[in-house]
Write a protein that holds these residues in place. Structure first.
Motif, PDB file in Angstrom:
ATOM      1  N   GLY A   1      54.024  14.382  36.593  1.00 27.04           N
ATOM      2  CA  GLY A   1      53.618  14.184  35.192  1.00 27.04           C
ATOM      3  C   GLY A   1      52.454  12.929  35.263  1.00 27.04           C
ATOM      4  O   GLY A   1      52.204  12.430  36.146  1.00 27.04           O
ATOM      5  N   PRO A   2      52.034  12.807  33.943  1.00 29.39           N
ATOM      6  CA  PRO A   2      50.668  11.784  33.939  1.00 29.39           C
ATOM      7  C   PRO A   2      51.355  10.379  34.137  1.00 29.39           C
ATOM      8  O   PRO A   2      52.436   9.941  34.001  1.00 29.39           O
ATOM      9  CB  PRO A   2      50.508  11.987  32.469  1.00 29.39           C
ATOM     10  N   ILE A   3      50.558   9.773  34.774  1.00 26.14           N
ATOM     11  CA  ILE A   3      50.756   8.397  35.149  1.00 26.14           C
ATOM     12  C   ILE A   3      49.917   7.309  34.541  1.00 26.14           C
ATOM     13  O   ILE A   3      48.795   7.696  33.775  1.00 26.14           O
ATOM     14  CB  ILE A   3      50.916   8.044  36.513  1.00 26.14           C
ATOM     15  N   ALA A   4      50.077   6.025  34.650  1.00 25.91           N
ATOM     16  CA  ALA A   4      49.309   5.208  33.737  1.00 25.91           C
ATOM     17  C   ALA A   4      48.062   4.738  34.640  1.00 25.91           C
ATOM     18  O   ALA A   4      48.048   4.404  35.853  1.00 25.91           O
ATOM     19  CB  ALA A   4      50.254   3.791  33.591  1.00 25.91           C
ATOM     20  N   TYR A   5      46.946   5.376  34.106  1.00 23.08           N
ATOM     21  CA  TYR A   5      45.746   5.276  34.791  1.00 23.08           C
ATOM     22  C   TYR A   5      45.118   3.717  34.428  1.00 23.08           C
ATOM     23  O   TYR A   5      45.295   3.318  33.378  1.00 23.08           O
ATOM     24  CB  TYR A   5      44.665   6.502  34.409  1.00 23.08           C
ATOM     25  N   GLN A   6      44.085   3.527  35.318  1.00 24.32           N
ATOM     26  CA  GLN A   6      43.641   2.072  34.923  1.00 24.32           C
ATOM     27  C   GLN A   6      41.920   2.445  34.987  1.00 24.32           C
ATOM     28  O   GLN A   6      41.740   3.126  35.737  1.00 24.32           O
ATOM     29  CB  GLN A   6      44.018   0.823  35.966  1.00 24.32           C
ATOM     30  N   PRO A   7      41.005   1.524  34.455  1.00 23.19           N
ATOM     31  CA  PRO A   7      39.519   1.717  34.517  1.00 23.19           C
ATOM     32  C   PRO A   7      39.165   1.417  36.178  1.00 23.19           C
ATOM     33  O   PRO A   7      39.473   0.242  36.620  1.00 23.19           O
ATOM     34  CB  PRO A   7      39.105   0.802  33.539  1.00 23.19           C
ATOM     35  N   ILE A   8      38.467   2.079  36.689  1.00 21.54           N
ATOM     36  CA  ILE A   8      37.932   1.868  37.781  1.00 21.54           C
ATOM     37  C   ILE A   8      36.427   1.996  37.996  1.00 21.54           C
ATOM     38  O   ILE A   8      35.999   3.163  37.345  1.00 21.54           O
ATOM     39  CB  ILE A   8      38.472   2.906  38.927  1.00 21.54           C
ATOM     40  N   ASP A   9      35.955   0.913  38.687  1.00 19.58           N
ATOM     41  CA  ASP A   9      34.446   1.196  39.000  1.00 19.58           C
ATOM     42  C   ASP A   9      34.354   2.103  40.057  1.00 19.58           C
ATOM     43  O   ASP A   9      34.545   1.781  41.306  1.00 19.58           O
ATOM     44  CB  ASP A   9      33.665  -0.125  39.271  1.00 19.58           C
ATOM     45  N   LEU A  10      33.954   3.323  39.901  1.00 19.65           N
ATOM     46  CA  LEU A  10      33.571   4.416  40.759  1.00 19.65           C
ATOM     47  C   LEU A  10      32.709   3.948  41.875  1.00 19.65           C
ATOM     48  O   LEU A  10      32.872   4.367  43.119  1.00 19.65           O
ATOM     49  CB  LEU A  10      33.170   5.750  40.388  1.00 19.65           C
ATOM     50  N   THR A  11      31.632   3.276  41.523  1.00 19.11           N
ATOM     51  CA  THR A  11      30.686   2.884  42.674  1.00 19.11           C
ATOM     52  C   THR A  11      31.299   1.879  43.525  1.00 19.11           C
ATOM     53  O   THR A  11      31.065   2.075  44.889  1.00 19.11           O
ATOM     54  CB  THR A  11      29.350   2.343  41.683  1.00 19.11           C
ATOM     55  N   ALA A  12      31.949   1.114  43.137  1.00 20.50           N
ATOM     56  CA  ALA A  12      32.747  -0.052  43.832  1.00 20.50           C
ATOM     57  C   ALA A  12      33.766   0.670  44.764  1.00 20.50           C
ATOM     58  O   ALA A  12      33.714   0.155  46.057  1.00 20.50           O
ATOM     59  CB  ALA A  12      33.263  -1.133  43.230  1.00 20.50           C
TER      60      ALA A  12
END
Length: 467
Positions: A311-322
């Motif tokens: 099921g869906p999990i708690a996502y967090q903001p991620i700097d994709l470039t980093a």
């Protein structure tokens, strides 16, 4: 433990058709009984009032004919059955032909201050009578009867509607017939309405795990039952596809695991049967490599099922470039040259571990097929973070660009370059992108294979740096 409500009901009342029939029949029985009761009371009251009014008019008409000492008999046109003039001693002084020789119709007399009174009486051996009594008093009694009290009694035989139960029986029969008719109509109408539901239930009972090709009949129209039938067919479609996919996946898993397990079995059997001819150290090393391949396949299977079915999990903001920079820094120096092209720093909501695995799979695939160069680019376009991994290898034919994302599908070039691979890396990567609300596709490029990841961007949320 007590029985449930459904368990306490009889087999008949478990049916919606039977329950609605009972409810409607009972409702009509109550309503029609109330209406019939009010109708009977109204009719009886109307008849009684009409008779009482006629009796009073006859009394007044006869009283107007009287003069002092002259008490003529009532006129024949008066409609009352019995008319009597009674003195204060209870003797009948005058009356019509029907009342002659009869005692006073009633002993009831109007109270002081009252002139008229209506009563119901049952004389001996006579039918029920509606009786009105007029009391002469005051100046009228003084003028006509010398101050003595006299009474005019008018009586009429009560009609059968008031004394016999015919009207009650008729209304009761009408109530029962009306309630039965309403229940029968409800039974027929609900039965016709539920006929498609019964067909749907019968078809659903016939559908088994071995045969999911059955579809329920869809009635015409766009009512609730028709929509239910269409929804059931959509559910059966999805169920059939899901079961077929599960069977295919189980078959593919069995096929992929059979080869290393069979190889392991042969190696161990050979070592046991020919202990003097087989080098035990080499046999153990070969067995270890086989178990490592099994472990890699099992790990990939667990990752695939976890991403696909969790099921869906708690996502967090991620700097994709980093994140990309970290993965590129961890790549081995040998092999193709990797070039990173940045156009902004898009932020996405996701799982750092899962997205790292996607990038690692794409880079590993590019390193296997690239001749000398891999280009990785990051940009933000139309509200999406776009990650592109481009190699300069042979590329993927247009007809195979979707097949490479199926579990255990490995093209000839991939099998040649990586014989021990499981064929699950790209499948896990696509499912991960889908779980993040994005896509993973193969698109046209200048040369080689071009894998494009698109994820929803959220620039207004600050990225969380890894600890």
């Amino acid at each position: 433990m007590g029985l449930s409500r459904a368990g306490r009901r009889g087999p008949f009342l478990r049916s919606i058709r039977a329950r609605y029939t009972c409810w409607v029949g009972s409702l009509f029985l109550v309503v029609l009984s109330t209406v019939a009761t009010l109708a009977v009371l109204g009719i009886r009251n109307s008849i009684t009032k009409d008779i009482e009014e006629g009796l009073r008019q006859d009394i007044l008409s006869w009283a107007n004919q009287m003069a002092p000492g002259d008490y003529p008999p009532p006129q024949p046109q008066l409609r009352s059955d019995y008319l009597q003039l009674v003195d204060q001693e209870g003797r009948v002084v005058a009356g019509n032909d029907a009342a002659s020789g009869l005692p006073p119709l009633t002993d009831v007399r109007p109270a002081l201050g009252e002139r008229l009174e209506d009563v119901v009486t049952w004389p001996e051996q006579s039918p029920c009578l509606l009786v009105a009594v007029l009391r002469f008093d005051g100046p009228v009694a003084q003028t006509l009867f010398g101050g003595q009290e006299y009474y005019i009694i008018a009586g009429e035989v009560s009609p059968p509607a008031l004394t016999m139960p015919y009207m009650l029986i008729g209304f009761a029969a009408a109530v029962l017939i009306g309630s039965a008719a309403a229940a029968w109509v409800t039974w027929v109408v609900v039965g016709r309405m539920l006929c498609p539901v019964r067909k749907i239930s019968a078809t659903m009972r016939e559908a088994t795990a071995g045969d999911l090709s059955l579809r329920v009949p869809t009635p015409p129209g766009d009512d609730e039952i028709a929509r239910f039938a269409r929804t059931s067919n959509l559910y059966l479609d999805r169920l059939e596809k899901a079961v077929s996919a599960q069977r295919r996946f189980a078959s593919l898993v069995s096929h992929e695991l059979r080869a290393p397990v069979a190889g392991l079995h042969v190696q161990l059997e050979e070592a046991l049967m020919y202990p003097d001819e087989v080098d035990s150290h080499s046999a153990l090393r070969l067995t270890l490599r086989t178990t490592e391949r099994l472990q890699a396949i099992i790990d990939d299977l667990l990752a695939y099922t976890k991403v696909k079915d969790s099921g869906p999990i708690a996502y967090q903001p991620i700097d994709l470039t980093a994140l990309v920079e970290e993965e590129l820094a961890a790549q081995p120096r040998a092999g193709a040259c990797i070039q990173l092209h940045r156009a902004g720093r898009p932020v996405v909501l996701g799982s750092r571990v899962q997205l790292s695995r996607v990038l690692d799979n794409l880079l590993a695939n590019a390193r296997r097929h690239a001749r000398s160069r891999i280009d990785v680019s990051i940009a933000r376009r139309n509200g999406h973070a776009v990650l592109v991994v481009q190699d300069d290898g042979q590329g993927i034919a247009p007809g195979d660009r979707e097949r490479v994302f199926e579990p255990f599908v490995r093209l000839a070039e991939g099998q040649r370059l990586d014989p021990g691979g499981s064929g699950l890396g790209l499948a896990v990567s696509r499912e991960t992108c889908i779980a993040h609300g994005g896509t993973l596709t193969v698109e046209d490029g200048p040369s080689g294979a071009r894998f494009v990841v698109r994820l929803p961007a959220c620039e207004d949320i600050p990225a969380i740096e890894p600890a």
